[in-house]
Design a protein around this motif. Sequence first.
Motif, PDB file in Angstrom:
ATOM      1  N   ALA A 382       0.808  -1.216   0.000  1.00 27.45           N
ATOM      2  CA  ALA A 382       0.000   0.000   0.000  1.00 27.45           C
ATOM      3  C   ALA A 382       0.845   1.270   0.000  1.00 27.45           C
ATOM      4  O   ALA A 382       0.547   2.223  -0.715  1.00 27.45           O
ATOM      5  CB  ALA A 382      -0.941   0.003   1.208  1.00 27.45           C
ATOM      6  N   CYS A 383       1.933   1.290   0.812  1.00 25.90           N
ATOM      7  CA  CYS A 383       2.713   2.529   0.942  1.00 25.90           C
ATOM      8  C   CYS A 383       4.217   2.326   0.774  1.00 25.90           C
ATOM      9  O   CYS A 383       4.984   3.275   0.925  1.00 25.90           O
ATOM     10  CB  CYS A 383       2.448   3.175   2.298  1.00 25.90           C
ATOM     11  SG  CYS A 383       3.159   2.269   3.706  1.00 25.90           S
ATOM     12  N   ALA A 384       4.645   1.105   0.516  1.00 26.42           N
ATOM     13  CA  ALA A 384       6.059   0.756   0.343  1.00 26.42           C
ATOM     14  C   ALA A 384       6.852   0.890   1.634  1.00 26.42           C
ATOM     15  O   ALA A 384       8.077   0.977   1.622  1.00 26.42           O
ATOM     16  CB  ALA A 384       6.711   1.592  -0.753  1.00 26.42           C
ATOM     17  N   GLY A 385       6.161   0.892   2.766  1.00 27.31           N
ATOM     18  CA  GLY A 385       6.842   0.940   4.045  1.00 27.31           C
ATOM     19  C   GLY A 385       7.395  -0.420   4.442  1.00 27.31           C
ATOM     20  O   GLY A 385       7.034  -1.448   3.861  1.00 27.31           O
ATOM     21  N   CYS A 398       2.658  -3.410   8.292  1.00 30.96           N
ATOM     22  CA  CYS A 398       3.495  -2.298   7.851  1.00 30.96           C
ATOM     23  C   CYS A 398       3.818  -1.395   9.029  1.00 30.96           C
ATOM     24  O   CYS A 398       2.929  -1.010   9.794  1.00 30.96           O
ATOM     25  CB  CYS A 398       2.775  -1.499   6.759  1.00 30.96           C
ATOM     26  SG  CYS A 398       3.702  -0.042   6.229  1.00 30.96           S
ATOM     27  N   ARG A 399       5.083  -1.038   9.179  1.00 28.75           N
ATOM     28  CA  ARG A 399       5.502  -0.183  10.281  1.00 28.75           C
ATOM     29  C   ARG A 399       5.012   1.245  10.101  1.00 28.75           C
ATOM     30  O   ARG A 399       4.863   1.997  11.056  1.00 28.75           O
ATOM     31  CB  ARG A 399       7.026  -0.200  10.397  1.00 28.75           C
ATOM     32  CG  ARG A 399       7.567   0.475  11.662  1.00 28.75           C
ATOM     33  CD  ARG A 399       9.070   0.587  11.634  1.00 28.75           C
ATOM     34  NE  ARG A 399       9.701  -0.722  11.537  1.00 28.75           N
ATOM     35  CZ  ARG A 399      10.963  -0.918  11.157  1.00 28.75           C
ATOM     36  NH1 ARG A 399      11.710   0.122  10.808  1.00 28.75           N
ATOM     37  NH2 ARG A 399      11.479  -2.120  11.087  1.00 28.75           N
ATOM     38  N   TRP A 400       4.725   1.654   8.846  1.00 26.42           N
ATOM     39  CA  TRP A 400       4.311   3.025   8.581  1.00 26.42           C
ATOM     40  C   TRP A 400       2.801   3.222   8.645  1.00 26.42           C
ATOM     41  O   TRP A 400       2.314   4.111   9.317  1.00 26.42           O
ATOM     42  CB  TRP A 400       4.816   3.470   7.202  1.00 26.42           C
ATOM     43  CG  TRP A 400       6.299   3.633   7.128  1.00 26.42           C
ATOM     44  CD1 TRP A 400       7.194   3.516   8.150  1.00 26.42           C
ATOM     45  CD2 TRP A 400       7.062   3.944   5.963  1.00 26.42           C
ATOM     46  NE1 TRP A 400       8.476   3.729   7.705  1.00 26.42           N
ATOM     47  CE2 TRP A 400       8.425   3.995   6.359  1.00 26.42           C
ATOM     48  CE3 TRP A 400       6.757   4.179   4.636  1.00 26.42           C
ATOM     49  CZ2 TRP A 400       9.443   4.279   5.460  1.00 26.42           C
ATOM     50  CZ3 TRP A 400       7.767   4.461   3.735  1.00 26.42           C
ATOM     51  CH2 TRP A 400       9.102   4.512   4.143  1.00 26.42           C
ATOM     52  N   ALA A 402       0.421   0.556   9.145  1.00 30.89           N
ATOM     53  CA  ALA A 402      -0.258  -0.490   9.927  1.00 30.89           C
ATOM     54  C   ALA A 402      -1.137  -1.400   9.079  1.00 30.89           C
ATOM     55  O   ALA A 402      -1.996  -2.104   9.609  1.00 30.89           O
ATOM     56  CB  ALA A 402      -1.073   0.127  11.057  1.00 30.89           C
ATOM     57  N   THR A 403      -0.926  -1.425   7.771  1.00 30.69           N
ATOM     58  CA  THR A 403      -1.675  -2.340   6.907  1.00 30.69           C
ATOM     59  C   THR A 403      -1.237  -3.780   7.165  1.00 30.69           C
ATOM     60  O   THR A 403      -0.038  -4.068   7.245  1.00 30.69           O
ATOM     61  CB  THR A 403      -1.448  -1.990   5.423  1.00 30.69           C
ATOM     62  OG1 THR A 403      -1.957  -0.677   5.183  1.00 30.69           O
ATOM     63  CG2 THR A 403      -2.145  -2.994   4.507  1.00 30.69           C
ATOM     64  N   THR A 404      -2.209  -4.694   7.287  1.00 28.16           N
ATOM     65  CA  THR A 404      -1.913  -6.112   7.466  1.00 28.16           C
ATOM     66  C   THR A 404      -1.739  -6.766   6.100  1.00 28.16           C
ATOM     67  O   THR A 404      -2.569  -6.589   5.199  1.00 28.16           O
ATOM     68  CB  THR A 404      -3.051  -6.805   8.235  1.00 28.16           C
ATOM     69  OG1 THR A 404      -3.170  -6.202   9.521  1.00 28.16           O
ATOM     70  CG2 THR A 404      -2.776  -8.287   8.395  1.00 28.16           C
ATOM     71  N   VAL A 405      -0.640  -7.500   5.945  1.00 21.17           N
ATOM     72  CA  VAL A 405      -0.338  -8.164   4.677  1.00 21.17           C
ATOM     73  C   VAL A 405      -0.467  -9.673   4.877  1.00 21.17           C
ATOM     74  O   VAL A 405       0.352 -10.283   5.569  1.00 21.17           O
ATOM     75  CB  VAL A 405       1.081  -7.790   4.185  1.00 21.17           C
ATOM     76  CG1 VAL A 405       1.382  -8.498   2.861  1.00 21.17           C
ATOM     77  CG2 VAL A 405       1.211  -6.282   4.045  1.00 21.17           C
TER      78      VAL A 405
END
Length: 631
Positions: A382-385, A398-400, A402-405
């Motif tokens: 989502a954000c490349a974080g 994601c650390r930036w 918080a999206t769950t992958v």
Amino acid sequence: MSPAQRRVARILVDTPLSHLDRPFDYAIPDDLAEAVVPGCRVKVRFAGRLVDGYVLDLASDTEHEGRLAPIAKVVSSEPVLVPEVALLARQVADRYAGTVGDVLRLAIPPRHARAEAHPGGAEPPEPPAIGEASWHAYVHGAAFVRALAARESPRAVLNTLPRHEPERAVAEAVSATVRSGRTAVVCVPDVRDAARWDAVFTEALGPGVHVTLTAADKPAARYRNFLKASRGEVRVVLGTRGAAYAPLRDLGLVVVWDDGDDLHAEPRAPYPHTREVLLTRAVETGAGVLIAGHARTSEAQSLVEQGWCAEIVADQPARRREWPVVDVTDGTEHGAAPARLPAPVFEAVRRAEGPVLVQVPRRGYRTSLVCDSCRTPAQCPACAGPLVQHRADAPLVCRWCATTVAAWRCGECSGTRLRAPVVGQLRTAEEFAAAFPGREVVTSGGDTVLDHLDRDDAVLVLATPGAEPSVTGGYAVVVLLDTWLMLARDDVRVFEESHRRWFNALALAGYGARAVAVGDTGMLQGLVRADPAGVAARELADRAQTHLPPVGRLATVDGPEDVITGLAARTWPPFVDVLGPVPVEPGRDRLILRVPRREGLALARVLKAVAAERSAAKEPPVRIQIDPVAF
């Protein structure tokens, strides 16, 4: 001066505006003449608003032309701002290009009426003569205490040995100071330290001799202890950053423990450091100075090399005997890649006949993830974080954003397997639990920090730096894992700060303990030699080459990109070295200004003028920080 003659009060108004950082004269109404005293809190009309202020002094007339506005109200006649602290606040504000009002917010706790109503005036008890036994382990240590007892003002940097109870050594120095008729201020980094030192001080000095001042205290208790110091009911104040401004009179000794801890750096404007506040106070009052710790900062080393402070250390045989023997391994075995659990570490833990401490540089589980095939960092779709994993059964997050992958696939090679080049203490705990099934693995770090553990020979503690609990009798083995990771941080103080944390961990070892450090042998020689002074001397020499503090003075100015660009283009005094601007975040830049040490106050005056210009023009302020711990 009689009440009838007290017609004018010089008042320090609580305003954040730099161009108004000065006292203002106000008229004292007849009905308030008895209540207005130097140091009390008042309310006055200022710029059309009713604001707080402190009375600095009283006079019979004023140089102001025109009619003076009257004091609106006396909040309290309690003199909470003593002259010495008022002067100290001005000096700290000048040193850090701030305002006196900002400093006083750090120095004086909020008022609590019920605590103020408590009767005071009790004479403090005399502490017992507890001797100087804790200082005999150090060359010239006992002489330092005897000088304090003789009302002298010695200045020293002390490097303490493991298991030698620095709290008790400081208590002995404080007792000698108080018995000479003077007072003492002792500052420690955090509330955990304050609680431990408080227990030792109470046992050694007796009840009623000291109070504690920390931000964690309840407001009423904190203000009550502040008043005890202000009213002369106690002779010793122990606490965290704010205790440096304790309103004690006839100060004989200031002490700062572990001055390299970043908790000593105030996070609020004007961002003063506890060590510098105490040194400023000692110079003004002629008090003795003690800078103590297991490690040594380059600032403390600079004071030693200048001859301003004496050096108090144990001789080399004692250091070798008291500090654990440190073995260093690079983690490799017969030329192979570094192992996560190197053989020397495994053997040391397996043979340990007592509790084991393992220091892990990172908290969490898997704090960094890469593709197992091509080593490409795993990124959020989502954000490349960066992606992380908080526990074994948790999904990638994601650390930036918080999206769950749920299903990750490498964008370079389409691989689906991940590996962790850097793991936290929770993942390390799993690995150690599997490797040593006979030991109970305990973690300390993040939101769960342990302070002390009872003796358990089967326990293995995994802790992040600064969160290591002490254990009764000391650890049998101390492991410093992944030291290269601590040294890889982007920080100008990384070498000094890493060694401070390593020495603090090694100081928790028991007598005859063994230590293993995983890293580069050349970088860890200070640990092998048990030589914190040598580490500090090396760091100070490196600072001299780059003219960084404490050899020089350095300031950072943060603000909107257009503002910082304009400041960079302005004409600065010839002694100012302008570096930048450099971006710190989208839309905000940083300007770095460097000057020789002797021009430090001149730089602060220039920056104060910049802040005053902006506040007078009603422009948004810039963030000015002098000698920041990190930048």
